[in-house]
Enzyme design. Structure first.
Site, PDB file in Angstrom:
ATOM      1  N   CYS A 129      -5.417   6.575 -35.669  1.00  0.00           N
ATOM      2  CA  CYS A 129      -4.649   7.379 -34.720  1.00  0.00           C
ATOM      3  C   CYS A 129      -3.148   7.167 -34.903  1.00  0.00           C
ATOM      4  CB  CYS A 129      -5.059   7.047 -33.298  1.00  0.00           C
ATOM      5  SG  CYS A 129      -5.138   5.285 -32.988  1.00  0.00           S
ATOM      6  N   GLU A 156      -3.063  16.691 -36.012  1.00  0.00           N
ATOM      7  CA  GLU A 156      -3.582  15.437 -36.539  1.00  0.00           C
ATOM      8  C   GLU A 156      -4.725  15.759 -37.500  1.00  0.00           C
ATOM      9  OE1 GLU A 156      -5.513  12.801 -33.697  1.00  0.00           O
ATOM     10  OE2 GLU A 156      -4.573  11.099 -34.682  1.00  0.00           O
ATOM     11  N   GLU A 187      -6.087   6.032 -25.119  1.00  0.00           N
ATOM     12  CA  GLU A 187      -5.405   5.799 -26.397  1.00  0.00           C
ATOM     13  C   GLU A 187      -5.869   6.923 -27.304  1.00  0.00           C
ATOM     14  OE1 GLU A 187      -4.415   5.339 -29.570  1.00  0.00           O
ATOM     15  OE2 GLU A 187      -5.666   3.579 -29.942  1.00  0.00           O
ATOM     16  N   SER A 232      -9.969  11.248 -29.295  1.00  0.00           N
ATOM     17  CA  SER A 232      -9.130  12.432 -29.481  1.00  0.00           C
ATOM     18  C   SER A 232      -8.382  12.793 -28.203  1.00  0.00           C
ATOM     19  CB  SER A 232      -9.989  13.614 -29.919  1.00  0.00           C
ATOM     20  OG  SER A 232     -10.750  14.075 -28.820  1.00  0.00           O
ATOM     21  N   LYS A 239     -19.682   2.310 -24.641  1.00  0.00           N
ATOM     22  CA  LYS A 239     -20.414   3.210 -25.533  1.00  0.00           C
ATOM     23  C   LYS A 239     -19.703   3.314 -26.878  1.00  0.00           C
ATOM     24  CE  LYS A 239     -20.282   7.656 -26.328  1.00  0.00           C
ATOM     25  NZ  LYS A 239     -20.563   7.772 -27.754  1.00  0.00           N
TER      26      LYS A 239
END
Lengths: 341, 293, 494
Positions: C291, C388, C257, C236, C183
């Site tokens: 990231c 973040e 990840e 996330s 997806k």
């Protein structure tokens, strides 16, 4: 004057070096200063240069860039076979690069061996910068100091320089003693630049512009290039120049970038502007425009002027003219439509 | 024959930070032999003991993981040496606790000793097996290396007289985590904790630094959730947690994305493998520029 | 107009032949989804690009069933060599259609065309090429001989590197012998759908790869589907945590990840000009929506002012604007939601007392934009030093000694990436040893390669993507492998 690498040996007092390093100007203090300069990571430098090389310069930017490239060229002939005729031909091209399009700018200078200076001056005639008072015109640059190897005694190198200046050279392209540099005798290289600079002095007290050729292809590493750039600037060079064109590799974008970074840092430090001249190996408009981009994005667009940036080139000019004709006419041009000089 | 000498029984306490404290809660629980006779009142760890153990384990990470593989290997081998010297004691304790024959208890101790030797040998090799030099497309030196993940909470195999035995099960659970330089907080076999607590004496007198192994006897069901939910625990080995609410433990561990190794059962539970070493490691990849100029 | 303004140099979109509507790619063909179709827009203009189907639970079911059938009937029975050949085909098709894919990516994601053209898409091809070669060499993956594939892999990818993340997921999964339901992110489905067309051109057997579009609910239905054997998620930490919870107790093998707050450590002896470039690349590559971004600059106090000064000067040359312009350095932020988060955290940074500086650039009226921004005077306790931001916002902190640098770098629940800038080789190695991060770049930053494992420590997730390690994330040892690695010792059998 015989300077050895002995630490503590005094070296010639050049104003810039005194200002930056201090009045206690010795081989040792010079060495300490040069060795204290941040290193260069070759991979990162080359990646940055490659990145700058991907700028896409189109339409009006390209038209501006092509004219700018022409105006920054030191149109060069440095052959053992050079003759007054060859130099006259070169000078004619410098004045009128494209006879079919008189809007084409003149090049910045013609660059020749010292013995050819009188012919260049004569051939340029009224177009010679030295013959004008409006700041325009084409300069005559002479390579000197036992170009390209630099392997001659100090006195011969100085005489070479004095000769060229006396013959009317506006600019002197000297070579540094790479042997001395590579063996760590920075003071010797420094002193020689100072001495040559002095030899550039004209009777009226003014100076011919001094371009200091580092011959980066022989210095091999970017750390050396950076150190030699600082050294040449400290010793009073008006320009730092990559190469003689006789050694491969000659000018490369990463080398030029690293020299521009030194010039930028010198400007940050002192407010003074020093010029940069990549020479040798720049043959296409596309390559030349990459250099313009690199200059503009590293030291600023202000550097894109003949007193701060030059291309040492010969075949580049014709390629730029072809591109220029393409922009003007909308179709591609061919080698029969530019002159072989 | 003179009458049998009256023995001097041992007080079995927790092992935290190289010391043998009682539970801060003051609690103990009764451990019996397989036949149901009293063996000891063993300290019953509380959540605060678990907290102290994690603190001790965390404090020990830098020294243990920073030691060379050669050094860790020798320290682990030293455990085998000392254990071998106390073979009879462990064997007797196991035979009584687990209700197995002397021969079976001997065999379990021997296998445990040999297992320390086997894992000791991996300490300076697993990096070579699990690491990689990576041929990337560019002027870079690129190396991947496994490193210990940090503090590992371990539920050792449970149940007396089941699986591989209380000592071997404990060693199978703990040794692989230690190989790479992790430190451990271990819940030993709840019903048969004595061999693990005796092993603590071996650890304390070998060269294993304080805090590298911490042992919390008591109720696994009570302590495990505190460890699984502790934010300063990096990984949870649920090897012996099959009878606990282990899915809840795994869910608790997800809060800080702990690495969780699932329960195993039967005599092969925690069977020795390189994978049990590498599961509790992180692969670090370092890129260096390569420039001649 | 000055030279540095550079005349517009837009990449042509004529190369794109997009459909006005895309279905779900299931079992080799496109079919409409049961959910409510949604628009994908260009974040640079907010103009609609295409309409995309939304998969509901029934569609997820269909897709997983197609993948299962393809796994049982075709893919798990195919030789590794043939699986590899399909992957090689895909790699070549990606190369052939690379410009088209790059334009589509920049259009849909907002990233500069120079990045999609020079980084994303070439890496996509490289990823398939690399794993193609693994397909018939699984015995050398490090899991013993004849390792097993896992079955059906459910893969959910983010919007920051849409097609590249797809390749990170699909290439190793297929090489190892798994089939896939993937997806793509809700805001960036376009290149995944073009990729589906590539799979058709490659004649990949039906059902081996299924691509279903939708939002969070679709992803959740996919990873929680009972017939899925492997879950791979990039995104996330919050969602990753949710997946770790929801898959707890299942046999699903999980690769996560997740987020990061990478420290980029600059020592006083750093090659300064390259360090500046590395800092810029570290936090402004892909608008900082990375990231592994070097979002915390840890600079040695003695060179702090100089570094910040040079950095500001350098940022002033960055060109923000039309992602399709070949000279654009900073493109559009991917979505209004992301932009909102950046603004919120940036405001918090100011409110907490950090000094904000943004490059002086003209932002377009339409679309989502955030200027390159630096915060100085940042303390480790500030939220902009901990959270973040996932945008072009750099927090600058200082240190005095290597130990302090390491301690500050590691002082985060994340552990994905870090950078080290120093001329001293031994320091690089020692600092790299002590950093708790899965990827450490020494005198470089944000480098990716299919041969190089990537992934985090701590709350940045687990498992690795890339390299041999990335392959093993899609494999299990042969059933007998566990015994083969046991020591031969069996007690001193009496």
């Amino acid at each position: 004057m015989d300077i050895t690498a002995a630490s503590g040996t005094a070296i010639a007092p050049a104003a810039r070096a005194v200002e930056v390093i201090g009045t206690d100007l010795t081989e040792r203090s010079l060495r300490r200063y040069l060795e204290g300069i941040a290193g260069v990571d070759a991979v990162g430098l080359e990646a940055r240069a490659a990145g700058l090389g991907t700028r896409s310069i189109k339409k009006e930017s390209k038209a501006w860039a092509l004219d700018k490239v022409i105006s920054l060229i030191d149109l060069t002939t440095l052959e053992g076979a050079d003759t007054p005729g060859k130099v006259r031909s070169l000078a004619a091209k410098a004045k009128v690069p494209d006879a079919n399009d008189l809007s084409t700018p003149q090049v910045a200078a013609v660059c020749v061996y010292g013995d050819m200076v009188p012919y260049a001056v004569t051939a340029l005639g009224a177009a010679h910068a030295g013959a004008r008072s409006d700041g325009g015109g084409v300069n005559v640059a002479a390579v000197a100091t036992a170009f390209p190897s630099g392997r001659a005694s100090r006195s011969v190198k100085l005489a070479d320089t004095v000769d060229a200046v006396a013959a009317g050279a506006d600019e002197i392209d000297m070579v540094i003693d790479r042997g001395a540099f590579l063996s760590g005798r920075y003071g010797q290289v420094f002193d020689e630049i100072v001495a040559v600079k002095e030899a550039c002095k004209r009777v009226d007290g003014s100076y011919a512009h001094l371009k200091v050729i580092l011959e980066t292809g022989e210095l091999s590493t970017y750390d050396n290039v950076r150190r030699a750039s600082w050294l040449a600037i400290l010793a009073g060079g008006d320009f730092i120049k990559t190469s003689t064109g006789k050694v491969s590799p000659a000018a490369t974008l990463p080398v030029t970038l690293s020299m521009l970074e030194v010039v930028r840092d010198w400007h940050r430090l002192t407010g003074e502007q020093v010029g940069v001249k990549p020479a040798g190996g720049i043959r296409t408009s596309k390559d030349a425009i990459k250099y313009l981009v690199t200059v503009a994005e590293t030291v600023g667009e202000e550097w894109l002027q003949p007193h701060l940036f030059r291309f040492g080139a010969s075949s580049l000019l014709n390629d730029v003219l072809l591109q220029r004709q393409k922009l003007a006419t909308g179709h591609y041009s061919g080698s029969s439509y530019v002159t072989i000089d | 024959m003179s009458p049998a000498r009256l023995t001097v029984p041992k007080t079995y306490k927790l092992y935290i930070g190289g010391k043998f404290p009682r539970s801060e809660s003051g609690r103990v629980y009764e451990v019996t032999s397989r036949k149901g006779t009293f063996m000891a009142n063993v300290a019953k760890a509380s959540r605060k003991d678990a907290r102290d153990a994690v603190l001790a384990a965390r404090a020990a990470v830098s020294g243990w993981s920073g030691a060379t593989g050669y050094n860790r290997g020798q320290v682990l081998y030293r455990i085998a040496e000392l254990l071998d010297g106390r073979r009879a004691q462990f064997s007797a304790e196991i035979a009584r606790a687990e209700g197995v024959s002397a021969a079976a208890a001997d065999a379990q101790v021997d296998e445990a000793i040999d297992l320390w030797v086997w894992y000791a040998g991996w300490a300076d090799k697993y990096v070579q097996v699990a690491g990689n030099a990576n041929p990337v497309s560019g002027p870079f030196f690129n190396l991947s290396t496994p490193e210990p993940t940090g503090v590992v909470a371990v539920v050792a195999p449970q149940g007396a007289g089941q699986g591989s035995g209380s000592l071997l099960g404990f060693v199978r659970a703990v040794a692989p985590a230690l190989v790479s330089g992790n430190t451990a907080v271990v819940i030993p076999n709840e019903q048969a904790p004595l061999s693990a607590l005796s092993l603590a004496e071996v650890l304390a007198t070998s060269d294993v630094p304080a805090g590298v192994v911490n042992i919390l006897s008591g109720s696994a069901a009570e302590i495990a959730p505190w460890l699984a939910g502790h934010a300063d625990v990096n990984a949870v080995d649920l090897l012996g947690a099959g009878e606990l609410e282990w899915v809840d433990l795994q869910i608790a561990a997800a809060e800080t994305l702990k690495r969780v190794s699932p329960p195993e059962s039967g005599p092969d539970a925690g069977a020795p493998s390189v994978e049990r070493i590498t599961f509790f490691t992180e692969t670090k990849t370092v890129w260096h520029t390569k420039g001649l100029l | 107009m000055t030279f540095l303004e550079y005349a517009p140099a837009p990449e042509s979109t004529a190369i794109l032949d997009l459909k006005s509507e895309y279905g779900l790619f299931i079992n080799g063909g496109f079919q409409p989804g049961n959910g409510e179709a949604f628009q994908t827009i260009s974040p640079a203009t907010e103009q609609q690009i295409s309409t995309v189907s939304c998969a509901d639970e029934a569609d997820v079911d269909t897709a997983v069933a197609a993948a299962r059938k393809a796994y049982e009937k075709t893919w798990s029975k195919m030789s590794g060599a043939d699986r590899g050949k399909y992957l090689f085909r895909i790699a070549r098709l990606v190369q052939e259609r690379s410009r088209e894919l790059a334009v589509a990516e920049s259009l849909d994601n907002g990233k500069p065309i120079k990045e999609s053209r020079d980084a994303d898409i070439p890496l996509v091809a490289a990823w398939f090429f690399y794993y193609a070669g693994w397909a018939d060499k699984l015995d050398y993956a490090g899991l013993g001989s004849a390792p097993r594939s896992l079955g059906v892999a459910a893969q959910v990818i983010p919007w920051n590197f849409p097609l590249l993340m797809l390749s990170w997921k699909i290439a190793p999964a297929l090489a190892a012998g798994n089939t896939v339901v993937l997806k793509p992110a809700e805001t960036t489905p376009l290149t995944a759908l073009l990729f589906a067309e590539i799979l058709q051109q490659a004649e990949l057997p039906d059902g081996v790869v299924n691509i279903i579009t939708g939002a969070g609910a679709t992803g959740s239905a996919l990873v929680n589907h009972p017939d899925v054997d492997k879950v791979a998620f990039t995104g996330s930490t919050a969602v990753g945590r949710e997946i770790a919870r929801s898959t707890a107790g299942t046999a699903k093998k999980l690769t996560l990840e997740l987020g990061g707050k990478g420290a980029n450590i600059v020592f006083d002896d750093a090659p300064i000009d390259q360090a500046i470039e590395g800092i810029v690349n570290g936090i402004f590559f892909n608008q900082g929506q990375v990231c592994c971004a070097g979002s915390r600059l840890l600079v040695q106090e003695s060179v702090h002012d100089e570094v910040v000064d040079r950095l500001k000067q350098r940022l002033s040359t960055l060109r923000v604007g039309d992602p399709l312009d070949k000279n654009t350095d900073i493109g559009a932020i991917n979505s209004a939601t992301q932009l909102g988060r950046m603004r919120e955290l940036s405001d918090i940074g100011e409110a907490e007392g950090a000094d904000k500086w943004s490059a002086d650039c003209v932002l377009p009226d339409e679309g989502f934009w955030f200027p390159p921004t630096i915060f100085t005077n940042v303390s480790t306790s500030h939220r902009i030093a901990r959270d973040e931001i996932f945008g072009p916002v750099l927090s600058v902190l200082t240190f005095r000694t290597p130990d302090e640098a390491i301690a500050k770098a590691n002082n985060t629940p994340y552990g994905l990436s870090a950078g080290i800038w120093t001329d001293k080789g031994s320091r690089i190695l020692a600092v790299a040893d002590k950093l708790r991060a899965g990827v450490v770049w020494a005198n470089t930053f944000n480098k990716f390669d299919p041969a190089s494992p990537f992934g985090g420590y701590k709350e940045s997730g687990y498992g690795r993507e890339g390299g041999r390690h990335g392959l093993t994330a899609y494999l299990a040892p042969a059933k007998t492998a566990a015994t083969s690695t046991r020591p031969a010792v069996k007690g001193s059998s009496k």
